[in-house]
Design a protein around this motif. Structure first.
Motif, PDB file in Angstrom:
ATOM      1  N   LEU A 197      62.767   3.981  -8.686  1.00 31.18           N
ATOM      2  CA  LEU A 197      63.192   5.022  -9.630  1.00 31.18           C
ATOM      3  C   LEU A 197      62.125   5.261 -10.690  1.00 31.18           C
ATOM      4  CD1 LEU A 197      66.944   4.069 -10.048  1.00 31.18           C
ATOM      5  CD2 LEU A 197      66.025   6.107  -8.923  1.00 31.18           C
ATOM      6  N   HIS A 198      61.534   4.192 -11.220  1.00 29.18           N
ATOM      7  CA  HIS A 198      60.462   4.340 -12.212  1.00 29.18           C
ATOM      8  C   HIS A 198      59.285   5.105 -11.616  1.00 29.18           C
ATOM      9  CE1 HIS A 198      62.056   2.098 -15.585  1.00 29.18           C
ATOM     10  NE2 HIS A 198      62.390   1.100 -14.783  1.00 29.18           N
ATOM     11  N   ALA A 258      56.022   9.976 -11.271  1.00 32.11           N
ATOM     12  CA  ALA A 258      55.413  11.034 -10.454  1.00 32.11           C
ATOM     13  C   ALA A 258      55.938  12.405 -10.870  1.00 32.11           C
ATOM     14  CB  ALA A 258      55.684  10.779  -8.973  1.00 32.11           C
ATOM     15  N   ALA A 259      57.230  12.497 -11.154  1.00 34.96           N
ATOM     16  CA  ALA A 259      57.804  13.768 -11.588  1.00 34.96           C
ATOM     17  C   ALA A 259      57.211  14.192 -12.933  1.00 34.96           C
ATOM     18  CB  ALA A 259      59.325  13.660 -11.680  1.00 34.96           C
ATOM     19  N   ALA A 260      56.985  13.233 -13.818  1.00 36.69           N
ATOM     20  CA  ALA A 260      56.387  13.535 -15.123  1.00 36.69           C
ATOM     21  C   ALA A 260      54.962  14.047 -14.964  1.00 36.69           C
ATOM     22  CB  ALA A 260      56.425  12.298 -16.016  1.00 36.69           C
ATOM     23  N   VAL A 261      54.198  13.438 -14.070  1.00 33.88           N
ATOM     24  CA  VAL A 261      52.827  13.887 -13.813  1.00 33.88           C
ATOM     25  C   VAL A 261      52.831  15.324 -13.298  1.00 33.88           C
ATOM     26  CG1 VAL A 261      50.827  13.540 -12.287  1.00 33.88           C
ATOM     27  CG2 VAL A 261      51.862  11.596 -13.474  1.00 33.88           C
ATOM     28  N   ARG A 262      53.716  15.602 -12.343  1.00 35.20           N
ATOM     29  CA  ARG A 262      53.799  16.968 -11.804  1.00 35.20           C
ATOM     30  C   ARG A 262      54.217  17.972 -12.886  1.00 35.20           C
ATOM     31  NH1 ARG A 262      56.165  14.028  -7.649  1.00 35.20           N
ATOM     32  NH2 ARG A 262      58.259  14.714  -8.265  1.00 35.20           N
ATOM     33  N   LEU A 263      55.148  17.595 -13.716  1.00 37.76           N
ATOM     34  CA  LEU A 263      55.617  18.485 -14.775  1.00 37.76           C
ATOM     35  C   LEU A 263      54.503  18.747 -15.795  1.00 37.76           C
ATOM     36  CD1 LEU A 263      58.039  20.057 -15.767  1.00 37.76           C
ATOM     37  CD2 LEU A 263      58.782  18.027 -17.005  1.00 37.76           C
TER      38      LEU A 263
END
Length: 120
Positions: free
Chosen positions: A97-98, A103-108
């Motif tokens: 989950l972390h 990864a989602a934060a990097v993409r955002l």
């Protein structure tokens, strides 16, 4: 295989088409998850088997589709009195989950960098 046939026969008697038909009839009625007796499940599978409901429960029972890690963790977290095995299974999902959130934060951040917000 013999265990599956025995379990299938015990639930509804022998089928007209032999062992294969017995198994097919049993799976059609109960789903594939019914064969998971005495099988060690992964943490996500154990959480799914314990918490899935509605369409997610049908997807698990029929096609062995587990909950997403976030869904599984969230359902365990929402349980006010979770069994200790369930808590342990949920905690094993934290690294995944972390990593997914990172990864989602990097993409955002990358999307924001390509589309800066203009102020009026």
């Amino acid at each position: 295989m013999a265990n599956i046939v025995a379990q299938s026969k015990a639930s509804g008697g022998p089928g007209w088409g032999g062992e294969s038909q017995v198994i097919c009839d049993y799976v059609a009625k109960k789903g594939i998850a019914a064969f998971l007796t005495d099988v060690e499940l992964t943490p996500i599978e154990a959480l799914t088997a314990h918490y899935a409901s509605g369409e997610a429960e049908r997807a698990w029972r029929r096609r062995m589709v587990p909950l997403t890690p976030l869904e599984a963790f969230s359902t365990a977290q929402a349980d006010e009195q979770p069994p200790s095995a369930t808590v342990e299974a949920a905690l094993t999902l934290l690294p995944e989950l972390h990593a997914a959130l990172d990864a989602a934060a990097v993409r955002l951040r990358a999307r924001a960098a390509h589309h800066p917000v203009t102020q009026a």
